[in-house]
Design an enzyme around this catalytic site. Structure first.
Site, PDB file in Angstrom:
ATOM      1  N   SER A  43      -7.496  -0.111 -10.217  1.00 45.62           N
ATOM      2  CA  SER A  43      -7.085  -0.727  -8.967  1.00 45.62           C
ATOM      3  C   SER A  43      -5.596  -0.816  -8.737  1.00 45.62           C
ATOM      4  CB  SER A  43      -7.670  -2.098  -9.154  1.00 45.62           C
ATOM      5  OG  SER A  43      -7.090  -2.971  -7.918  1.00 45.62           O
TER       6      SER A  43
ATOM      7  N   TYR B 202      -8.971 -10.366 -13.115  1.00 45.02           N
ATOM      8  CA  TYR B 202      -9.313  -8.890 -12.687  1.00 45.02           C
ATOM      9  C   TYR B 202      -8.246  -7.999 -12.679  1.00 45.02           C
ATOM     10  CZ  TYR B 202     -10.341  -5.338  -9.311  1.00 45.02           C
ATOM     11  OH  TYR B 202     -10.453  -4.157  -8.338  1.00 45.02           O
TER      12      TYR B 202
END
Length: 263
Positions: free
Chosen positions: A140, A153
Site C-alpha cells: 500500500s 494496517y
C-alpha cells in the site's frame, strides 16, 4: 501478437474480489493459467472461466502455511509450473495505537503480513527449482508513507514492502524477481466498507483532494501494473516498491496554484 503471459501459470491470493480478482482476470486475458485463492468462492469467477479453461479456484486461508503449500502443490500438479504470484489477500482494520486491542492488531498482521510471508514461502521452492518466477506483493502507499490512525494496517504493509525487498535480494541470483505494488485509494469492497460510511464523508473528500489526479483508482489499473511486473517486460525490475496512487503521496497541495490560475 502473442499474449504477455502466454504459457505462464499465476497464483493470485484474495482472488474473489477487488484488486485480486482484477489481477486474475487481466492475467487470464493475457494468456496465463490462473489459480485463484480466497476464503470462499467468487460469484464472479465465471468471468475468468470464460477467458480460459486453464483455471482453478481454491478455497483456502492465507494465514495457514500448510493450506498454501497444498494450493501450490495442486497448481503445479495441474499446470506443471508456477511462474507468478500476486499476494492480494488483505484487510483494512486500524486505529491509533492506544485504541487498537491486541486481538485486532494480531488479526491485521496475521492476514496482511504473515499471509504474504506464507504465500511467498509456499511458492519459492518451486520457483527455485525452475530458477525463475515473479512475485508481486500487494502492499500500500500507506506502507511507504503512513497516514493518521492507521497503525496496524500501515505497519503490516510496511512489513510487506521490506519483506519483498529481502526476497528480491536473496533470490535474484536464481532468476526470481519480487516487487511490492503499493496502491493508493482504490474503489474495492474494502474501500467501500471503510470510506463509504456516512461519518467518513469529509475524510473521503479530503483524500480525494490529496489524490492529484482528482479521482480514486480502479482495480484494473492496479492489475495492469501487476501484469507488467509479472511479465517479461519487467525482466530487469526487482526489489522495488511501485506506488500507483494517483499522486496521493507525491506531496501536499494547499491551493496555491489554483490562486495562480491553474485549474
Amino acid at each position: 501478437m502473442s499474449k504477455r503471459l502466454q504459457n505462464k501459470v499465476a497464483l493470485v491470493t484474495g482472488a474473489a474480489s477487488g484488486i485480486g480478482f482484477a489481477c486474475a482476470k487481466r492475467f487470464a486475458e493475457e494468456g496465463a493459467a490462473v489459480v485463484g485463492l480466497d476464503l470462499k468462492a467468487s460469484e464472479h469467477w465465471d468471468e475468468i472461466a470464460s477467458l480460459t479453461n486453464n483455471n482453478l479456484f481454491i478455497e483456502a486461508d492465507v494465514t495457514s502455511l500448510a493450506a498454501q503449500q497444498a494450493v501450490v502443490a495442486q497448481a503445479v500438479e495441474t499446470f506443471g509450473s508456477l511462474d507468478a504470484l500476486v499476494t492480494s489477500a488483505g484487510i483494512g482494520d486500524a486505529g491509533p495505537v492506544h485504541m487498537v486491542d491486541e486481538d485486532a492488531w494480531r488479526h491485521v498482521i496475521n492476514i496482511n503480513l504473515n499471509g504474504t510471508f506464507f504465500s511467498t514461502k509456499a511458492v519459492l521452492p518451486q520457483m527455485m527449482e525452475q530458477r525463475s518466477g515473479s512475485i508481486v506483493t500487494i502492499a500500500s502507499c500507506e506502507g511507504v508513507v503512513a497516514t493518521e490512525g492507521g497503525s496496524s494496517y500501515n505497519a503490516s504493509k510496511a512489513g510487506v514492502v521490506n519483506l519483498s525487498k529481502n526476497i528480491a535480494i536473496d533470490y535474484g541470483r536464481m532468476g526470481i524477481r519480487c516487487n511490492a505494488l503499493c496502491p493508493g485509494f482504490i474503489e474495492t469492497p474494502m474501500f467501500d466498507s471503510v470510506l463509504n460510511q456516512d461519518f467518513m464523508k469529509e475524510v473521503k473528500a479530503d483524500i480525494m483532494a490529496q489524490t492529484k489526479l482528482g479521482r480514486f483508482g480502479e482495480p484494473v489499473e492496479m492489475a495492469n501494473v501487476a501484469l507488467f511486473l509479472a511479465s517479461e517486460e519487467a525482466s530487469f525490475v526487482t526489489g522495488q516498491a511501485i506506488v500507483a496512487d494517483g499522486g496521493y503521496i507525491a506531496g501536499h497541495s494547499h491551493g496555491i496554484v489554483e490562486m495562480m490560475g491553474l485549474t
